[in-house]
Design a protein around this motif. Structure first.
Motif, mmCIF file in Angstrom:
data_model
loop_
_atom_site.group_PDB
_atom_site.id
_atom_site.type_symbol
_atom_site.label_atom_id
_atom_site.label_comp_id
_atom_site.label_asym_id
_atom_site.label_seq_id
_atom_site.Cartn_x
_atom_site.Cartn_y
_atom_site.Cartn_z
ATOM 1 N N PHE A 1 -6.633 35.436 -79.231
ATOM 2 C CA PHE A 1 -5.203 35.754 -79.071
ATOM 3 C C PHE A 1 -4.576 36.368 -80.315
ATOM 4 O O PHE A 1 -3.366 36.527 -80.397
ATOM 5 C CB PHE A 1 -4.413 34.504 -78.663
ATOM 6 N N GLY A 2 -5.402 36.747 -81.280
ATOM 7 C CA GLY A 2 -4.867 37.279 -82.532
ATOM 8 C C GLY A 2 -4.051 38.540 -82.359
ATOM 9 O O GLY A 2 -3.077 38.765 -83.091
ATOM 10 N N SER A 3 -4.415 39.382 -81.375
ATOM 11 C CA SER A 3 -3.686 40.635 -81.190
ATOM 12 C C SER A 3 -2.224 40.396 -80.850
ATOM 13 O O SER A 3 -1.355 41.218 -81.160
ATOM 14 C CB SER A 3 -4.344 41.470 -80.092
ATOM 15 N N SER A 4 -1.935 39.260 -80.212
ATOM 16 C CA SER A 4 -0.549 38.955 -79.843
ATOM 17 C C SER A 4 0.246 38.389 -81.019
ATOM 18 O O SER A 4 1.459 38.177 -80.902
ATOM 19 C CB SER A 4 -0.518 37.960 -78.685
ATOM 20 N N LEU A 5 -0.421 38.145 -82.137
ATOM 21 C CA LEU A 5 0.248 37.611 -83.318
ATOM 22 C C LEU A 5 0.464 38.664 -84.392
ATOM 23 O O LEU A 5 1.039 38.367 -85.444
ATOM 24 C CB LEU A 5 -0.571 36.463 -83.921
ATOM 25 N N LYS A 6 -0.001 39.883 -84.158
ATOM 26 C CA LYS A 6 0.091 40.907 -85.193
ATOM 27 C C LYS A 6 1.542 41.192 -85.555
ATOM 28 O O LYS A 6 2.402 41.299 -84.670
ATOM 29 C CB LYS A 6 -0.590 42.194 -84.712
ATOM 30 N N PRO A 7 1.835 41.308 -86.866
ATOM 31 C CA PRO A 7 3.218 41.581 -87.289
ATOM 32 C C PRO A 7 3.678 42.944 -86.801
ATOM 33 O O PRO A 7 2.887 43.876 -86.633
ATOM 34 C CB PRO A 7 3.125 41.529 -88.817
ATOM 35 N N LEU A 8 4.980 43.051 -86.571
ATOM 36 C CA LEU A 8 5.547 44.286 -86.050
ATOM 37 C C LEU A 8 5.719 45.345 -87.137
ATOM 38 O O LEU A 8 5.885 46.529 -86.838
ATOM 39 C CB LEU A 8 6.900 43.997 -85.390
ATOM 40 N N THR A 9 5.692 44.927 -88.397
ATOM 41 C CA THR A 9 5.843 45.867 -89.502
ATOM 42 C C THR A 9 4.561 45.904 -90.320
ATOM 43 O O THR A 9 3.697 45.030 -90.194
ATOM 44 C CB THR A 9 7.007 45.461 -90.416
ATOM 45 N N LYS A 10 4.447 46.903 -91.172
ATOM 46 C CA LYS A 10 3.284 47.039 -92.046
ATOM 47 C C LYS A 10 3.603 46.597 -93.465
ATOM 48 O O LYS A 10 2.936 46.991 -94.413
ATOM 49 C CB LYS A 10 2.788 48.488 -92.043
ATOM 50 N N SER A 11 4.615 45.772 -93.610
ATOM 51 C CA SER A 11 4.991 45.261 -94.924
ATOM 52 C C SER A 11 3.829 44.516 -95.553
ATOM 53 O O SER A 11 3.063 43.830 -94.872
ATOM 54 C CB SER A 11 6.196 44.318 -94.795
ATOM 55 N N ASN A 12 3.690 44.634 -96.874
ATOM 56 C CA ASN A 12 2.595 43.920 -97.541
ATOM 57 C C ASN A 12 2.836 42.420 -97.585
ATOM 58 O O ASN A 12 1.971 41.672 -98.013
ATOM 59 C CB ASN A 12 2.379 44.463 -98.962
ATOM 60 N N ARG A 13 4.045 41.991 -97.151
ATOM 61 C CA ARG A 13 4.323 40.553 -97.076
ATOM 62 C C ARG A 13 4.125 40.010 -95.664
ATOM 63 O O ARG A 13 4.323 38.831 -95.421
ATOM 64 C CB ARG A 13 5.759 40.265 -97.531
ATOM 65 N N ALA A 14 3.771 40.884 -94.716
ATOM 66 C CA ALA A 14 3.560 40.440 -93.340
ATOM 67 C C ALA A 14 2.378 39.480 -93.277
ATOM 68 O O ALA A 14 1.357 39.673 -93.945
ATOM 69 C CB ALA A 14 3.314 41.647 -92.435
ATOM 70 N N ILE A 15 2.530 38.422 -92.491
ATOM 71 C CA ILE A 15 1.491 37.398 -92.401
ATOM 72 C C ILE A 15 0.556 37.757 -91.251
ATOM 73 O O ILE A 15 0.968 37.858 -90.094
ATOM 74 C CB ILE A 15 2.126 36.007 -92.184
ATOM 75 N N GLN A 16 -0.701 37.928 -91.578
ATOM 76 C CA GLN A 16 -1.692 38.381 -90.607
ATOM 77 C C GLN A 16 -2.062 37.267 -89.624
ATOM 78 O O GLN A 16 -1.901 36.073 -89.920
ATOM 79 C CB GLN A 16 -2.934 38.886 -91.333
ATOM 80 N N PRO A 17 -2.586 37.620 -88.435
ATOM 81 C CA PRO A 17 -2.908 36.618 -87.414
ATOM 82 C C PRO A 17 -3.803 35.487 -87.911
ATOM 83 O O PRO A 17 -3.555 34.323 -87.613
ATOM 84 C CB PRO A 17 -3.601 37.446 -86.337
ATOM 85 N N VAL A 18 -4.831 35.813 -88.677
ATOM 86 C CA VAL A 18 -5.745 34.758 -89.121
ATOM 87 C C VAL A 18 -5.023 33.777 -90.034
ATOM 88 O O VAL A 18 -5.278 32.554 -89.982
ATOM 89 C CB VAL A 18 -6.990 35.354 -89.816
ATOM 90 N N ASP A 19 -4.096 34.268 -90.866
ATOM 91 C CA ASP A 19 -3.326 33.362 -91.729
ATOM 92 C C ASP A 19 -2.342 32.534 -90.913
ATOM 93 O O ASP A 19 -2.077 31.367 -91.244
ATOM 94 C CB ASP A 19 -2.578 34.154 -92.800
ATOM 95 N N VAL B 1 1.921 29.884 -82.622
ATOM 96 C CA VAL B 1 0.471 29.725 -82.498
ATOM 97 C C VAL B 1 0.136 28.532 -81.614
ATOM 98 O O VAL B 1 -0.817 28.579 -80.815
ATOM 99 C CB VAL B 1 -0.182 29.591 -83.890
ATOM 100 N N THR B 2 0.906 27.454 -81.726
ATOM 101 C CA THR B 2 0.690 26.293 -80.864
ATOM 102 C C THR B 2 0.789 26.688 -79.397
ATOM 103 O O THR B 2 -0.034 26.276 -78.569
ATOM 104 C CB THR B 2 1.708 25.182 -81.180
#
Length: 349
Positions: free
Chosen positions: A56-74, A110-111
């Protein structure tokens, strides 16, 4: 301030300047920790985390490309850390250097994703599985035709306050949810109900459950489930005899108690893997059942993937909860006929 509450900042977060939090470099847990250290902190292996990301990681991808965006695995790691620590905010902040509102949003998002996998990973056995499941239970203490063991366990919560708060106080005196689970001989969770207040009796939860309706309909054929003396004896739910009178009844009780032991072991393993279930959660009541279901899903995922915790048997011992005994033990009605037949057929030698 409660250290287990998602609604307040930890002391570390309060003391840390906002500029420091904003510019902090997040820890790469996959590189920082070896496999054992990683499991100890996140309660599953690196491979299992990557498996969850693939689901389900693709549904958690941040909407922006900011370097502070939290990636799905994190985001998955943050949530697992919450389950592993009983929601200590300062621990999560130490690792990921993020602010509390962000932790709150991530954990609940995520829950919900993990809990949504329930239908894939938590199911009662099908007819094709009956023989294998029954053989697993039979191998424990020669009890026949068992398709599951059922029991309830209490998950601590904070007092919800208000006029209805006392309904959540269980007979041990603390506030809780009373959670019913069914497992097989391999400790795989086959059914979970996580919505009843702590004062509600185990048998009430069972009688109101869809599982009870399935058993009443005969969906599992002549298979039975086993429960402790807190449940009423039924043709499909076999309980111990309170006052044995014959050697056959004593043999039946010994086998019945040993054969349903997996459900007690399950509660211990589940709460050791995810200590938030043992220590309690400072969430709103409506947000706790999804966490319980998510932990149950993760438990089954770990079993399927053979992702075992090495220290599981040595930490956070689980104390079995004494059942509230049903007042009626013996009767001549049909509720006791199956139990009597099994005693006479299998335990009278």
């Amino acid at each position: 301030m409660s250290v287990s509450s998602l609604s307040s900042l930890s002391s570390l977060e309060e003391e840390m300047p906002r500029t420091r939090r904003r510019n902090a470099i997040k820890l790469n847990a996959f590189e920082e920790y070896n496999d054992m250290q990683f499991r100890a902190r996140f309660r599953v292996s690196k491979e299992t985390v990557l498996f969850l990301e693939s689901q389900f990681g693709s549904s958690l991808k941040p909407l922006t490309k900011s370097n502070r965006a939290i990636q799905p695995v994190d985001q998955i790691l943050i949530t697992l850390r919450f389950y592993a620590t009983g929601s200590y905010q300062r621990v999560i902040g130490d690792i990921f250097h993020i602010e509390q509102p962000t932790v709150h949003r991530i954990v609940h998002k995520v829950t919900a994703k993990i809990a949504a996998m329930k239908s894939l990973y938590i199911n009662m056995p099908t007819s094709d599985e009956f023989v294998d499941i029954a053989n697993g239970f039979y191998g424990i203490a020669a009890f026949p035709r068992v398709v599951g063991a059922v029991d309830c366990t209490h998950i601590k919560i904070l007092s919800p306050g208000g006029a209805q708060s006392e309904v959540y106080r269980n007979r041990k005196g603390y506030f809780s949810l009373n959670v019913q689970m069914v497992c097989d001989a391999n400790l795989r969770i086959r059914n979970v109900i996580a919505r009843w207040p702590g004062s509600v009796h185990d048998s009430t939860i069972f009688n109101d459950s869809p599982l009870c309706a399935q058993l009443e309909r005969g969906d599992f054929g002549n298979m039975v489930i086993l429960g402790d003396s807190g449940y009423p004896c039924r043709p499909y739910l076999l309980t111990p005899i309170l006052n044995t009178q014959t050697p056959a009844e004593e043999a039946y009780n010994r086998s019945q108690i040993s054969t349903r032991n997996p459900i007690e072991r399950l509660f211990g393993v589940l709460k050791r893997r995810f200590p938030s279930l043992q220590n309690g959660m400072g969430l709103k009541i409506k947000n706790i059942p999804p966490v319980i279901v998510a932990c149950a899903v993760l438990h089954n995922v770990a079993i399927i993937r053979q992702d075992n915790l090495q220290e599981a048997e040595d930490s956070l011992p689980y104390v079995e909860e004494e059942p509230t005994v049903q007042s009626i033990d013996r009767d001549t009605n049909q509720n006791f006929l199956v139990r009597s037949m099994i005693i006479n057929t299998h335990f009278s030698h």
